[in-house]
Design an enzyme around this catalytic site. Structure first.
Site, PDB file in Angstrom:
ATOM      1  N   ARG A 104       0.838  -1.201   0.000  1.00  0.00           N
ATOM      2  CA  ARG A 104       0.000   0.000   0.000  1.00  0.00           C
ATOM      3  C   ARG A 104       0.870   1.246   0.000  1.00  0.00           C
ATOM      4  NH1 ARG A 104      -4.533   0.132   4.526  1.00  0.00           N
ATOM      5  NH2 ARG A 104      -2.727   0.607   5.790  1.00  0.00           N
ATOM      6  N   THR A 108      -1.674   7.440   0.001  1.00  0.00           N
ATOM      7  CA  THR A 108      -2.957   7.312  -0.713  1.00  0.00           C
ATOM      8  C   THR A 108      -3.686   6.018  -0.352  1.00  0.00           C
ATOM      9  OG1 THR A 108      -1.956   6.125  -2.557  1.00  0.00           O
ATOM     10  CG2 THR A 108      -1.959   8.535  -2.690  1.00  0.00           C
ATOM     11  N   ASP A 201       1.058  -3.615  11.859  1.00  0.00           N
ATOM     12  CA  ASP A 201       1.421  -3.990  10.486  1.00  0.00           C
ATOM     13  C   ASP A 201       1.824  -5.465  10.457  1.00  0.00           C
ATOM     14  OD1 ASP A 201       3.209  -4.496   8.171  1.00  0.00           O
ATOM     15  OD2 ASP A 201       2.727  -2.408   7.731  1.00  0.00           O
ATOM     16  N   ASP A 204       5.352  -6.179   8.944  1.00  0.00           N
ATOM     17  CA  ASP A 204       6.459  -5.791   9.832  1.00  0.00           C
ATOM     18  C   ASP A 204       6.565  -6.735  11.027  1.00  0.00           C
ATOM     19  OD1 ASP A 204       6.831  -3.700   8.130  1.00  0.00           O
ATOM     20  OD2 ASP A 204       6.247  -2.129   9.547  1.00  0.00           O
TER      21      ASP A 204
END
Ligand SMILES: O=P(O)(O)OC[C@H]1O[C@H](OP(=O)(O)OP(=O)(O)O)[C@H](O)[C@@H]1O
Ligand SMILES: O=c1cc[nH]c(=O)[nH]1
Ligand SMILES: [Mg+2]
Length: 211
Positions: A104, A108, A201, A204
């Protein structure tokens, strides 16, 4: 063309979900519990795979048995989807694995694609998309589009750990025919398009911040 969401309510899923949500859980335990969730969700998601009747010779006699009559295609969305691949291959050793890499854009939230390694034709093959996180739905919509272009039959199965209501709604509005298996539908997306309460995340937390 419906989006059907199956919330997998299982004590072992719930227990592992607590682990992966916890910010104190180290990466190795995060991976272990994510994979456990994957195993249980994928078992639920494959309940209706077609089988054919066969006979098997036991040491004593002939017994009626069944074998899978299709060869599924697993499609992890990189990076985070890699966390479900081992679980899925353990359950379906005959499956092929195709890869879609999508990251991603942090401003945006639009998907940026960097890998597309799928079988040329998916016709007649059950397709199971693996991605722990369904947030805005942008990464999944992009992937589903690639799969449909290659003839993936409907419905396409999606396995995720957490789904946001906004992402589910977007996929329904887009008109996709999906069966989504998830451990939880969370509350909302924050202004960074992160799932809340979420788990942070997922890429991550499995692989560090190098992605
Ligand atoms: O529904 P969306 O709004 O598209 O967000 C969900 C996507 O975000 C995460 O990937 P990310 O872009 O962080 O890449 P990564 O797996 O490499 O960390 C996650 O693994 C999904 O693919
Ligand atoms: O909460 C989120 C949203 C997108 N991707 C993640 O890894 N986590
Ligand atoms: Mg990420």
């Amino acid at each position: 063309m419906p989006v059907e969401v199956h919330l997998v309510d299982h004590p072992l899923v719930a227990d592992s979900l607590r682990r992966i949500r916890d910010k104190e859980t180290p990466d190795a335990l995060f991976r272990l519990n994510l994979e456990r969730i994957g195993t249980l969700l994928i078992a639920a998601a494959t309940e209706n795979l077609p089988t054919e009747d066969v006979d098997v010779e036991t040491p004593l006699t002939t017994a009626p048995a069944k074998r899978l009559s299709v060869q599924p295609v697993l499609v992890p969305i990189l990076r985070a989807g890699l966390g479900f691949v081992h679980a899925a291959q353990e359950l379906m050793p005959v499956a092929d694995v195709g890869f879609v890499g999508v990251a991603r854009n942090e401003e945006t939230f639009e998907p940026h694609a960097y890998v597309n390694k799928l079988p040329d034709s998916l016709a007649g093959r059950p397709v199971i998309v693996l991605d722990p996180m369904l947030a805005t739905g942008g990464s999944l919509a992009y992937t589903i589009q690639l799969l449909l272009e290659r003839g993936a039959p409907a419905p396409i199965t999606v396995v995720c750990a957490l789904a946001a209501p906004e992402g589910i709604q977007r996929l329904a509005d887009d008109g996709y025919d999906l069966e989504i298996f998830t451990a939880a539908i969370d509350d909302h997306l924050n202004d960074q398009a992160f799932i809340v309460p979420g788990l942070g995340d997922a890429g991550d937390r499995q692989f560090g911040t190098g992605g």
